[in-house]
Design a protein around this motif. Structure first.
Motif, short mmCIF file in Angstrom:
data_model
loop_
_atom_site.label_atom_id
_atom_site.label_comp_id
_atom_site.label_asym_id
_atom_site.label_seq_id
_atom_site.Cartn_x
_atom_site.Cartn_y
_atom_site.Cartn_z
N ARG A 273 0.84 -1.20 0.00
CA ARG A 273 0.00 0.00 0.00
C ARG A 273 0.88 1.25 0.00
NH1 ARG A 273 -4.91 1.59 4.22
NH2 ARG A 273 -5.45 3.55 3.21
N THR A 274 1.60 1.44 -1.08
CA THR A 274 2.43 2.63 -1.23
C THR A 274 1.53 3.77 -1.69
OG1 THR A 274 4.27 1.23 -1.89
CG2 THR A 274 4.46 3.58 -2.37
N SER A 275 1.35 4.75 -0.82
CA SER A 275 0.39 5.82 -1.09
C SER A 275 0.72 6.56 -2.39
CB SER A 275 0.34 6.80 0.07
OG SER A 275 1.62 7.36 0.32
N SER A 276 2.01 6.81 -2.63
CA SER A 276 2.38 7.56 -3.83
C SER A 276 2.04 6.78 -5.09
CB SER A 276 3.88 7.89 -3.80
OG SER A 276 4.65 6.71 -3.73
N LEU A 277 2.25 5.45 -5.07
CA LEU A 277 1.94 4.64 -6.24
C LEU A 277 0.44 4.58 -6.45
CD1 LEU A 277 2.76 2.80 -8.54
CD2 LEU A 277 2.85 0.88 -6.93
N TYR A 278 -0.34 4.42 -5.37
CA TYR A 278 -1.78 4.35 -5.54
C TYR A 278 -2.32 5.68 -6.05
CZ TYR A 278 -6.75 3.99 -4.87
OH TYR A 278 -8.11 4.01 -5.09
N GLU A 279 -1.79 6.79 -5.55
CA GLU A 279 -2.25 8.10 -6.00
C GLU A 279 -1.95 8.30 -7.49
OE1 GLU A 279 -4.20 10.22 -4.47
OE2 GLU A 279 -4.27 8.77 -2.84
N LYS A 280 -0.82 7.76 -7.92
CA LYS A 280 -0.48 7.86 -9.35
C LYS A 280 -1.47 7.04 -10.18
CE LYS A 280 3.15 6.76 -12.73
NZ LYS A 280 2.98 8.02 -13.48
N VAL A 281 -1.73 5.79 -9.73
CA VAL A 281 -2.67 4.94 -10.44
C VAL A 281 -4.06 5.58 -10.45
CG1 VAL A 281 -3.89 2.72 -10.34
CG2 VAL A 281 -1.40 2.79 -10.03
N LYS A 282 -4.46 6.11 -9.31
CA LYS A 282 -5.77 6.76 -9.23
C LYS A 282 -5.86 7.95 -10.17
CE LYS A 282 -9.04 8.83 -5.97
NZ LYS A 282 -9.33 9.12 -4.55
N SER A 283 -4.81 8.77 -10.19
CA SER A 283 -4.79 9.94 -11.06
C SER A 283 -4.89 9.52 -12.53
CB SER A 283 -3.50 10.74 -10.83
OG SER A 283 -3.39 11.80 -11.73
N ASN A 284 -4.20 8.45 -12.88
CA ASN A 284 -4.24 7.96 -14.26
C ASN A 284 -5.64 7.47 -14.63
OD1 ASN A 284 -1.50 8.46 -14.44
ND2 ASN A 284 -0.91 6.35 -14.00
N CYS A 285 -6.28 6.76 -13.68
CA CYS A 285 -7.63 6.24 -13.94
C CYS A 285 -8.63 7.37 -14.08
CB CYS A 285 -8.05 5.29 -12.81
SG CYS A 285 -7.13 3.73 -12.79
N VAL A 286 -8.46 8.45 -13.30
CA VAL A 286 -9.34 9.61 -13.41
C VAL A 286 -9.16 10.28 -14.76
CG1 VAL A 286 -9.79 11.93 -12.51
CG2 VAL A 286 -9.47 10.03 -10.92
N CYS A 287 -7.90 10.43 -15.14
CA CYS A 287 -7.57 11.14 -16.39
C CYS A 287 -8.14 10.44 -17.62
CB CYS A 287 -6.06 11.27 -16.50
SG CYS A 287 -5.50 12.23 -17.94
N TYR A 288 -8.12 9.10 -17.62
CA TYR A 288 -8.55 8.34 -18.80
C TYR A 288 -9.81 7.53 -18.52
CZ TYR A 288 -4.04 9.62 -20.76
OH TYR A 288 -2.96 10.33 -21.22
N GLN A 289 -10.58 7.93 -17.52
CA GLN A 289 -11.77 7.16 -17.12
C GLN A 289 -12.79 7.04 -18.23
OE1 GLN A 289 -13.67 8.74 -13.64
NE2 GLN A 289 -14.88 6.91 -13.26
N GLU A 290 -12.85 8.02 -19.11
CA GLU A 290 -13.84 7.99 -20.21
C GLU A 290 -13.65 6.79 -21.12
OE1 GLU A 290 -13.02 10.87 -23.53
OE2 GLU A 290 -11.59 11.66 -22.05
N TYR A 291 -12.41 6.24 -21.15
CA TYR A 291 -12.13 5.10 -22.02
C TYR A 291 -12.42 3.76 -21.35
CZ TYR A 291 -9.69 8.66 -24.75
OH TYR A 291 -9.38 9.78 -25.47
N SER A 292 -12.82 3.79 -20.09
CA SER A 292 -13.10 2.53 -19.38
C SER A 292 -14.31 1.81 -19.96
CB SER A 292 -13.31 2.79 -17.88
OG SER A 292 -14.46 3.58 -17.66
N CYS A 293 -15.16 2.53 -20.68
CA CYS A 293 -16.36 1.92 -21.27
C CYS A 293 -16.00 0.87 -22.32
CB CYS A 293 -17.27 2.99 -21.87
SG CYS A 293 -16.52 3.93 -23.21
N TYR A 294 -14.77 0.89 -22.80
CA TYR A 294 -14.35 -0.08 -23.81
C TYR A 294 -13.78 -1.35 -23.18
CZ TYR A 294 -14.72 3.94 -26.93
OH TYR A 294 -15.18 5.03 -27.63
N LEU A 295 -13.66 -1.38 -21.86
CA LEU A 295 -13.12 -2.53 -21.15
C LEU A 295 -14.23 -3.51 -20.78
CD1 LEU A 295 -10.71 -0.61 -18.75
CD2 LEU A 295 -10.04 -1.92 -20.77
#
Length: 339
Positions: A273-295
């Motif tokens: 549970r590395t907070s910095s890594l999770y925050e990076k992953v979370k930020s990436n998911c927020v940034c490209y969340q619109e494309y999750s509909c293709y998953l």
């Protein structure tokens, strides 16, 4: 016949390297220089390479301290004499006429890169390679940056971003080298950079490369630090893709989300549970969340949970989806047995 230099990084693959080398030396295209780069193997891989070198003058062996796959490939490029280049992984196999077909297509279409399809094989002692193909489909040609990169980022009837399903003209590789600071998806960023100087690529929709997926593969056993390198590769490609067609950005974003979700799943499994890594992953998911509909549904739920919640809540959501999938699989097995 033009000289083809085939570069193979070798590291602790004593169970598979014989089959790999045999499939290369047994090619119907004979003007081959095989460069085996022993990257500090601690098993008998290096000795096996030397034995082939002693009996076949087409084989060249380079021994070096363990520096990683990218450094091994760079060493191969530096020592290659051919005006055509191919790369292969040491645990894979190729059909007997793969290079002959790719080079014929390269010449026939006046392309700079020639690619083919591939087949995935799981934990096989030896893949089922094919001799000479009786029917070979006509090559599909992609011309111009937009068409080439759209094909690179697509998964069907496309050249894709892999190294090993291609023959490259040496002149387009030029001074490009593999980034030795990136462990995962380093082949994708290399292909991406080289293709910037390419205007014509051809593709044969015939699965001639046998990509063996082993339980000991780097992807399955990689650390979170190494897997984060994949994010770096995709971020570099996404930055470049801003000037390319929307489909290129979409395809890259879908793959990028997939890597972020995979990293989060590894965090859960490794109880990291590395907070910095999770925050990076979370930020990436927020940034490209619109494309999750293709998953797929499970991945889509996971990506949206990461984007909306903290680590603990996202973890519970992902685990709940995992439990539901297991239950669904068990129900399907029961139903099949009853039928």
């Amino acid at each position: 016949m033009q000289l083809l230099s085939v570069i193979v990084p070798v590291y602790n693959v004593e169970k598979f390297i014989n089959d790999c080398i045999d499939s290369i030396l047994g090619q119907s295209y004979k003007n081959i220089e095989l460069i085996l780069v022993d990257d500090g193997s601690t098993d008998s891989s290096g000795e096996i390479c030397d034995k082939y070198c002693s009996v076949d003058k087409r084989v060249k062996v380079i021994h070096q301290n363990n520096k990683g796959c990218s450094a091994a490939r760079n060493a191969g490029i530096a020592n290659a004499k051919g005006n055509l280049i191919a790369f292969m992984d040491a645990d894979d196999l190729i059909d007997q006429d793969m290079y002959e077909v790719l080079i014929k297509n390269l010449d026939m279409t006046n392309s700079d890169v020639s690619a083919c399809s591939y087949v995935k094989e799981y934990n096989l002692d030896r893949g089922k390679i094919i001799g000479l193909h009786k029917i070979i489909p006509d090559p599909i040609v992609f011309i111009g940056k937009s068409a080439i990169y759209e094909s690179v980022t697509r998964n069907e009837k496309s050249v894709e971003g892999y190294l090993w399903n291609k023959v490259w003209k040496r002149e387009v590789i030029g001074n490009h080298l593999f980034r030795e600071d990136i462990v995962m998806c380093e082949d994708s960023i290399f292909s991406w950079e080289v293709l910037k100087s390419v205007n014509r690529v051809c593709y044969c929709d015939l699965p001639m490369y046998h990509y063996r997926i082993l339980t000991t593969s780097a992807t399955r056993n990689s650390s979170l630090e190494k897997m984060s390198g994949a994010l770096v590769s995709y971020e570099l490609m996404l930055d470049d893709a801003s000037l390319l067609p929307k489909d290129v950005v979409k395809n890259l974003a879908i793959q990028y989300l997939g890597w972020n979700y995979t990293i989060f799943q590894h965090m859960i499994r490794e109880k990291e549970r590395t907070s910095s890594l999770y925050e990076k992953v979370k930020s990436n998911c927020v940034c490209y969340q619109e494309y999750s509909c293709y998953l797929g549904l499970a991945d889509r739920i996971g990506i949206n949970a990461i984007a909306k919640h903290n680590y603990t809540c996202a973890k519970l959501s992902v685990q709940a989806v995992g439990i539901m999938q297991l239950i669904k699989k068990k129900i399907c097995r029961i139903v099949k047995k009853q039928v």
